[in-house]
Scaffold this motif. Structure first.
Motif, PDB file in Angstrom:
ATOM      1  N   THR A 705       0.787  -1.188   0.058  1.00 31.56           N
ATOM      2  CA  THR A 705       0.019  -0.016   0.016  1.00 31.56           C
ATOM      3  C   THR A 705       0.969   1.276   0.151  1.00 31.56           C
ATOM      4  N   ARG A 706       0.152   2.545  -0.378  1.00 31.95           N
ATOM      5  CA  ARG A 706       0.829   3.741   0.074  1.00 31.95           C
ATOM      6  C   ARG A 706       0.155   4.574   1.110  1.00 31.95           C
ATOM      7  N   GLU A 707       0.756   4.272   2.344  1.00 30.60           N
ATOM      8  CA  GLU A 707       0.086   4.936   3.333  1.00 30.60           C
ATOM      9  C   GLU A 707       0.257   6.454   3.627  1.00 30.60           C
ATOM     10  N   ASP A 708       1.374   6.806   2.985  1.00 28.19           N
ATOM     11  CA  ASP A 708       1.500   8.309   3.075  1.00 28.19           C
ATOM     12  C   ASP A 708       1.714   9.070   1.602  1.00 28.19           C
ATOM     13  N   LYS A 709       2.187  10.240   1.510  1.00 28.23           N
ATOM     14  CA  LYS A 709       2.030  10.650   0.179  1.00 28.23           C
ATOM     15  C   LYS A 709       2.756  10.334  -0.750  1.00 28.23           C
ATOM     16  N   SER A 710       4.041   9.392  -0.100  1.00 32.02           N
ATOM     17  CA  SER A 710       4.941   8.787  -1.084  1.00 32.02           C
ATOM     18  C   SER A 710       5.541   7.625  -0.412  1.00 32.02           C
ATOM     19  N   GLY A 711       6.091   6.769  -1.212  1.00 29.29           N
ATOM     20  CA  GLY A 711       6.794   5.514  -0.390  1.00 29.29           C
ATOM     21  C   GLY A 711       5.878   4.256  -0.636  1.00 29.29           C
ATOM     22  N   LEU A 712       6.384   3.258   0.023  1.00 34.30           N
ATOM     23  CA  LEU A 712       5.713   1.789  -0.121  1.00 34.30           C
ATOM     24  C   LEU A 712       5.727   1.376   1.100  1.00 34.30           C
ATOM     25  N   THR A 713       4.726   0.653   1.624  1.00 33.90           N
ATOM     26  CA  THR A 713       4.441   0.226   2.964  1.00 33.90           C
ATOM     27  C   THR A 713       4.096  -1.325   2.589  1.00 33.90           C
ATOM     28  N   ILE A 714       4.861  -2.265   3.371  1.00 35.60           N
ATOM     29  CA  ILE A 714       4.364  -3.706   2.888  1.00 35.60           C
ATOM     30  C   ILE A 714       3.828  -4.194   4.445  1.00 35.60           C
ATOM     31  N   HIS A 715       2.681  -4.605   4.355  1.00 34.66           N
ATOM     32  CA  HIS A 715       2.209  -5.412   5.608  1.00 34.66           C
ATOM     33  C   HIS A 715       2.560  -6.895   5.531  1.00 34.66           C
ATOM     34  N   VAL A 716       3.200  -7.460   6.104  1.00 30.72           N
ATOM     35  CA  VAL A 716       3.334  -9.228   6.025  1.00 30.72           C
ATOM     36  C   VAL A 716       2.976  -9.613   7.364  1.00 30.72           C
ATOM     37  N   SER A 717       2.074 -10.776   7.259  1.00 34.21           N
ATOM     38  CA  SER A 717       1.380 -11.321   8.398  1.00 34.21           C
ATOM     39  C   SER A 717       1.418 -12.967   7.940  1.00 34.21           C
ATOM     40  N   ASP A 718       1.643 -13.715   9.131  1.00 36.16           N
ATOM     41  CA  ASP A 718       1.573 -15.097   8.922  1.00 36.16           C
ATOM     42  C   ASP A 718       0.639 -15.323  10.139  1.00 36.16           C
ATOM     43  N   ASN A 719       0.395 -16.822  10.103  1.00 35.24           N
ATOM     44  CA  ASN A 719      -0.562 -17.508  11.283  1.00 35.24           C
ATOM     45  C   ASN A 719       0.287 -18.631  11.888  1.00 35.24           C
ATOM     46  N   GLY A 720       1.726 -18.396  11.853  1.00 36.65           N
ATOM     47  CA  GLY A 720       2.518 -19.330  12.698  1.00 36.65           C
ATOM     48  C   GLY A 720       2.664 -19.174  14.027  1.00 36.65           C
ATOM     49  N   ARG A 721       3.557 -19.715  14.824  1.00 36.09           N
ATOM     50  CA  ARG A 721       3.964 -19.630  16.118  1.00 36.09           C
ATOM     51  C   ARG A 721       4.457 -18.422  16.828  1.00 36.09           C
ATOM     52  N   GLY A 722       4.626 -17.473  15.794  1.00 35.62           N
ATOM     53  CA  GLY A 722       4.961 -16.035  16.394  1.00 35.62           C
ATOM     54  C   GLY A 722       6.481 -16.270  16.888  1.00 35.62           C
ATOM     55  N   LEU A 723       6.826 -15.131  17.563  1.00 39.28           N
ATOM     56  CA  LEU A 723       7.955 -15.245  18.300  1.00 39.28           C
ATOM     57  C   LEU A 723       8.012 -16.049  19.683  1.00 39.28           C
ATOM     58  N   ALA A 724       9.147 -16.501  19.931  1.00 39.01           N
ATOM     59  CA  ALA A 724       9.146 -17.667  21.131  1.00 39.01           C
ATOM     60  C   ALA A 724       9.468 -16.823  22.250  1.00 39.01           C
ATOM     61  N   SER A 725       8.809 -17.274  23.541  1.00 38.24           N
ATOM     62  CA  SER A 725       8.608 -16.555  24.583  1.00 38.24           C
ATOM     63  C   SER A 725      10.036 -16.119  25.103  1.00 38.24           C
ATOM     64  N   GLY A 726      10.321 -15.018  25.485  1.00 40.88           N
ATOM     65  CA  GLY A 726      11.500 -14.445  26.192  1.00 40.88           C
ATOM     66  C   GLY A 726      12.133 -13.708  24.918  1.00 40.88           C
ATOM     67  N   THR A 727      11.616 -13.938  23.785  1.00 43.85           N
ATOM     68  CA  THR A 727      12.685 -13.210  22.570  1.00 43.85           C
ATOM     69  C   THR A 727      12.735 -11.786  22.705  1.00 43.85           C
ATOM     70  N   ASN A 728      13.886 -11.019  22.609  1.00 41.17           N
ATOM     71  CA  ASN A 728      13.969  -9.743  22.734  1.00 41.17           C
ATOM     72  C   ASN A 728      13.730  -9.085  21.312  1.00 41.17           C
ATOM     73  N   ARG A 729      12.321  -8.447  21.261  1.00 41.73           N
ATOM     74  CA  ARG A 729      11.828  -8.008  19.828  1.00 41.73           C
ATOM     75  C   ARG A 729      12.973  -6.804  19.094  1.00 41.73           C
ATOM     76  N   SER A 730      13.610  -6.203  20.132  1.00 42.03           N
ATOM     77  CA  SER A 730      14.569  -5.093  19.452  1.00 42.03           C
ATOM     78  C   SER A 730      15.582  -5.730  18.867  1.00 42.03           C
ATOM     79  N   ARG A 731      16.072  -7.067  19.146  1.00 34.23           N
ATOM     80  CA  ARG A 731      17.397  -7.524  18.726  1.00 34.23           C
ATOM     81  C   ARG A 731      17.080  -8.482  17.551  1.00 34.23           C
ATOM     82  N   ILE A 732      16.004  -9.011  17.116  1.00 38.19           N
ATOM     83  CA  ILE A 732      15.587  -9.960  16.323  1.00 38.19           C
ATOM     84  C   ILE A 732      16.280  -9.653  14.609  1.00 38.19           C
ATOM     85  N   PHE A 733      16.555  -8.560  14.479  1.00 40.52           N
ATOM     86  CA  PHE A 733      17.120  -8.229  13.279  1.00 40.52           C
ATOM     87  C   PHE A 733      18.680  -8.249  13.488  1.00 40.52           C
TER      88      PHE A 733
END
Length: 784
Positions: A705-733
Motif C-alpha cells: 500500500t501507499r500509506e502516506d504521500k509517497s513511498g511503499l509500505t508492505i504489511h506481512v502477516s502469517d499464522n505461525g507460532r510467532g516469536l518464542a517466549s523471552g525473545t527480545n523484539r528489539s534484537r531479532i534483526f
C-alpha cells in the motif's frame, strides 16, 4: 544672580497606575510576578485559589517581618533581592535561591492589574511573631492625581494566624511562615478556560522539561470547577484512561516530562563550565557523541549555561500531542530561563527571539525552525548581564552577555543539532515517522551517522569523549557506502587514538581490496566467455521471427519457458561471479585465522554471514534465470518496485514454494519507480517466507500500500507460532540473534537488503496471531 536652592521630585498617586496596570499589561504576567516572589522567598509550595471575586496566592517561603514590610515592601521600587546579595551570589547553585527571578521591586504592583484591593499576610521564618497584615485599596490612588503618593494610607494590623479560604485549610494548618496575597474585587472574571490557559502557562514557567520542578510546586484550587473536573474523570473512566492534565483545573500543575521524548527523537545538550564547552547528542535513546572544546563565550563562563533542544520529527510530534493534548507548535519552542524562572515571552508560539525562523526562511530544506524544535536554555546571572525588560513581556535587554547567549544557542546548539538531523534523518523521509533507530541500523544509515560524527570532529579544537559503538562502526563490505564509511571511521579512530579500530580498518580495507580484485577478474572472465558464446548463438540463430503472446505485461513470465542457451550463459555468468566471491571469503578467513588455535564466534559468524548472503544470491539467480523478462546481471534495474515485488511473489515465490504454505499478495499501490537490485528484493521476500515456514505457518500474506504521500509500505502477516517466549523484539534483526535452531541471519539479511533500498522493517505490534512485519521503503529524492 538668582538665588540657588535644591529642588526635589514629588511623586503623585498616578505612579501606582504606571507601575501597575500600565506596566504589567497582561493578567498572566501579573500572576507570574506574584509566583516569582514566592519562588524568590525560598518557598517550595505555592497555592493559587480562585474564588467568586478573589484570587489568593499563598506560599510557605521566608515571609516578612514588620521591618521588611515598612522598609522594603512599602518602599516603592526598592528590591531586597538587588541590594542584599554579594557579587558571588550568581555563581552559586539555583537551589540555594540566591539567584533571584526578579529584582526591580515593582512586582508588588502587579496585584493592581488583577483587582482593586490587595490584602497581604506574612510571618517571617524562625520567629514567634504574629502574622502581619496589610490592606491596600488601589482605588484610593485613583481619586486625585495630584495627591502625593505617600499620603495614601495603607492599613496595618496583627493577627494570631493566617486566614485562608476553607478549601485551603490543610495548607493553612501547616503554614508556620510565609506570605499570603489576597486580591479582592477582581477587575475581570476568571472562568474555567482562563484558568486552564493560566495553568498551561504556569506549567512552562518553572521547568517543563523534567520530573523535578526545582523543589517548587504550584497548586490550583477553584471550587466552582470541581464539578466539571469530576465529570471529566467519570467520563474517561469508561475508557480506562485519565483525562489530560491540561483539561483539569484543580490540583498540582504537572510539568511536561520529556523523558518519553528522549527515547523517541533526537536531542542535543550543551553546557558551559568555565573554559570548556560540552556537547552531547542523543538519537532515540542512543548517545551518538560527546565532545568537549574551548569555550568561546567569556560572558557565559560563570553563568551556568545549559541548553537542551529536541528535534521533533512526525513521530515525536504525535507523541507530544498525545501526551500534552495540543500540537507542539502551540506549546511553544525554545524557552529561556533566567535563574530557574522563565523569561516571558521567549519561546511562545510566534516569538522568534533566537532568530530560528528568520534563518530558516533562507534555507527551508536545510535549516531547522521553531516548528521543528522544542527545548530550554538556562542561564544564571545578575541584572548587569541578564536583565528583563521592565514590561516583563519583552525578553532580555541586550547586553554583551545576552549577545553571546544568542550566538551560543544558534551556533553550538541549533546548528550542531542541524548538522546531524539534516544529513542523517532528512535524507530518509520515512525516518520522520520512526521513533526508534531501525532505519539507522542499516548499513547506509550507519554510514550517514559515521559521516556526521567524522565531520564534527574534523577540528583540532574538538575533543571526542565518547561515541556510539553500535552505529559508528564497520559496515558490511557489500554495502555501496563501505568505502566512504571507511574514510569517516579512520578520521574518528585517529582522533581518539583508537589503535584497535585502526587495525580493524586496515584489515577490512585489505579484505575489501582483495574482494574487488577477485570480483573484477571473475567478471572479466565471465564477460569474455559470455560475449564469445553470444556471438556463436547469433551466428547459429535463424531469421524466424519470434511472436510473443502474453496475457499481460509482467516482470516474470506466467509459465516456465524452454531454457535456451542465452539464459544458461546468463545464469552461468552470474553464478561465476558469486562463486568467486564465496571462494575469496573462504580464502580470507583461512588466512586471517591461520595462526589461531581459538577463533571467536563473532569472527566466524561474520564470515559465514557473508558467504550465506552470497549463497542466497546464487539461489535467487537460479529462480530468476528461467522466468525473468529482463536481462539479469549484477547491475540494478529501474522499474515499479511495488509491481516487481507483486510479480515476484505471484510468479516465482508461490510456484517454487512449499505446498504446505499458502502465499498470497495484494498490490494496492499506484506505483513507485525506483532503481534497485532485483536480487535484494528477492532476498527480502524469500527470507520472510522461509521464516514463516520455520514457524509452522500455513499461510502468509503480503499487502502493498501507499500509506502516506509517497513511498511503499508492505504489511506481512502469517499464522505461525510467532516469536518464542523471552525473545527480545528489539534484537531479532541483529546478526546471529536467534531463539530457535536457525542461523539468526535471515532477518538480518532482510534489514541489510532493505537498507540498500532505503527501507526498514519492524515488528507489527498490532498483530494478534502469528508474526507480522511492517516494511517501509521511501520514495527517492524526497526530504521532509
Amino acid at each position: 544672580m538668582a538665588t540657588q536652592n535644591n529642588l526635589h521630585f514629588d511623586v503623585s498617586t498616578g505612579l501606582k497606575r504606571v507601575l501597575g496596570r500600565e506596566l504589567i499589561t497582561d493578567d498572566e504576567v501579573a500572576i507570574f510576578e506574584l509566583v516569582k516572589n514566592s519562588f524568590d522567598a525560598g518557598a517550595d509550595c505555592v497555592h493559587l485559589y480562585f474564588g467568586d471575586d478573589s484570587i489568593v496566592i499563598a506560599d510557605n517561603g521566608a515571609g516578612m517581618s514588620y521591618e521588611d514590610l515598612t522598609d522594603k515592601w512599602l518602599f516603592v521600587a526598592y528590591s531586597s533581592k538587588r541590594s542584599s546579595r554579594s557579587p558571588d551570589d550568581f555563581r552559586n547553585l539555583a537551589a540555594d535561591r540566591r539567584n533571584y527571578a526578579g529584582s526591580k521591586g515593582i512586582g508588588r504592583f502587579s496585584s493592581d492589574r488583577l483587582g482593586e484591593e490587595v490584602i497581604l499576610q506574612s510571618r517571617p521564618k524562625g520567629t514567634p511573631e504574629k502574622v502581619h497584615r496589610l490592606t491596600v485599596d488601589w482605588e484610593l490612588f485613583e481619586k486625585d492625581a495630584k495627591e502625593r503618593f505617600e499620603n495614601v494610607p495603607v492599613h496595618y494590623a496583627e493577627q494570631n494566624g493566617f486566614q485562608l479560604p476553607s478549601e485551603l485549610n490543610k495548607f493553612e494548618s501547616e503554614l508556620k511562615h510565609g506570605t499570603v496575597v489576597s486580591i479582592q474585587r477582581l477587575r475581570r472574571p476568571w472562568p474555567r478556560q482562563r484558568i486552564l490557559d493560566l495553568k498551561a502557562s504556569l506549567a512552562k514557567l518553572i521547568n517543563p522539561f523534567g520530573e523535578q520542578t526545582d523543589g517548587f510546586g504550584i497548586h490550583i484550587t477553584a471550587p466552582d470547577e470541581v464539578g466539571e473536573d469530576r465529570r471529566l474523570f467519570t467520563s474517561h473512566a469508561k475508557t480506562e484512561e485519565e483525562p489530560l492534565s491540561k483539561d483539569i483545573v484543580n490540583g498540582q500543575i504537572g510539568n511536561f516530562i520529556f523523558t518519553t521524548l528522549q527515547d523517541k527523537t533526537t536531542f542535543i545538550r550543551v553546557t558551559i563550565s568555565g573554559d570548556e564547552l560540552y556537547t552531547t547528542l542523543t538519537d532515540r535513546g542512543e548517545v551518538i557523541y560527546k565532545i568537549a572544546e574551548p569555550n568561546p563565550y567569556s560572558h557565559l563562563a560563570d553563568a551556568d549555561f545549559k541548553c537542551e533542544i529536541y528535534y521533533l520529527n512526525l513521530s515525536a510530534k504525535t507523541t507530544f500531542a498525545r501526551r500534552v493534548g495540543l500540537p507542539s507548535v502551540q506549546f511553544g519552542s525554545v524557552f529561556l530561563f533566567r535563574n530557574n524562572f522563565r523569561v516571558f515571552p521567549i519561546g511562545e508560539d510566534g516569538d522568534d527571539w533566537f532568530g530560528f525562523n528568520r534563518r530558516k526562511q533562507q534555507g527551508y530544506a536545510r535549516f531547522l525552525g521553531s516548528r521543528e524544535v522544542i527545548g530550554r536554555v538556562d542561564v544564571s546571572g545578575s541584572d548587569e548581564d541578564f536583565q528583563e525588560a521592565s514590561s516583563r513581556n519583552q525578553g532580555l535587554i541586550e547586553t554583551p552577555a545576552v549577545e553571546q547567549l544568542h550566538k551560543a544557542v544558534m551556533e553550538h546548539c541549533l546548528k550542531r543539532l542541524e548538522k546531524y538531523v539534516v544529513p542523517v534523518s532528512w535524507v530518509d523521509k520515512p525516518d520522520a515517522n520512526t521513533d526508534d533507530l531501525s532505519r539507522l541500523m542499516t548499513d547506509p544509515g550507519r554510514a550517514r551517522v559515521t559521516a556526521a560524527v567524522a565531520n564534527l570532529v574534523d577540528n583540532d579544537k574538538v575533543r571526542l569523549i565518547d561515541y556510539s559503538k553500535s552505529l559508528v562502526d564497520l559496515i558490511n563490505e557489500r554495502s555501496g557506502d563501505f568505502e566512504t564509511s571507511l574514510v569517516s571511521l579512520r578520521a574518528i579512530a585517529e582522533k581518539t587514538a583508537d589503535v584497535k579500530m585502526i587495525e580493524r580498518l586496515d584489515v577490512a580495507e585489505r579484505r575489501f581490496d582483495d574482494l574487488k580484485k577477485s570480483e573484477a577478474d571473475a567478471r572479466r572472465v565471465a564477460d569474455k566467455a559470455l560475449a564469445v558464446a553470444e556471438a556463436a548463438n547469433l551466428r547459429a540463430s535463424t531469421a524466424e521471427a519470434e511472436v510473443e503472446t502474453e496475457r499481460r505485461r509482467a516482470h516474470f513470465l506466467e509459465t516456465f519457458v524452454t531454457v535456451d542457451s542465452a539464459t544458461i550463459l546468463n545464469l552461468h555468468h552470474q553464478v561465476t561471479i558469486y562463486a568467486v566471491d564465496i571462494a575469496q571469503q573462504i580464502e580470507n578467513f583461512l588466512i586471517e585465522t591461520a595462526d589461531q588455535t581459538l577463533i571467536s564466534r563473532d569472527t566466524v559468524l561474520k564470515t559465514l554471514e557473508q558467504m550465506a548472503f552470497l549463497n542466497r544470491k546464487v539461489m535467487s539467480v537460479t529462480k530468476f534465470a528461467a522466468k525473468a523478462t529482463f536481462k539479469l546481471d549484477s547491475e540494478k534495474i529501474e522499474t515499479d518496485l511495488a509491481a516487481f515485488i507483486y510479480d515476484y511473489i505471484e510468479q516465482i515465490a508461490r510456484t517454487t514454494g512449499s505446498a504446505r504454505l499458502q502465499i498470497s499478495v495484494e498490490n494496492n499501490h499506484p506505483g513507485i519507480k525506483l532503481r534497485f537490485n532485483p536480487i535484494d528484493a528477492s532476498i527480502i521476500v524469500d527470507n520472510i517466507i522461509s521464516n514463516a515456514r520455520k514457524a509452522k505457518s500455513s499461510s502468509i500474506k503480503f499487502v502493498l500500500t501507499r500509506e502516506d504521500k509517497s513511498g511503499l509500505t508492505i504489511h506481512v502477516s502469517d499464522n505461525g507460532r510467532g516469536l518464542a517466549s523471552g525473545t527480545n523484539r528489539s534484537r531479532i534483526f541483529e546478526m546471529g540473534y536467534t531463539t530457535t535452531q536457525g542461523s539468526g541471519l535471515g532477518l538480518y539479511h532482510v534489514r541489510q537488503a532493505l537498507g540498500e533500498m532505503g527501507g526498514s522493517i519492524e515488528v507489527d505490534e498490532n498483530a494478534t496471531k502469528g508474526l507480522a512485519f511492517v516494511i517501509k521503503i521511501g520514495a527517492p529524492g524526497k526530504k521532509q
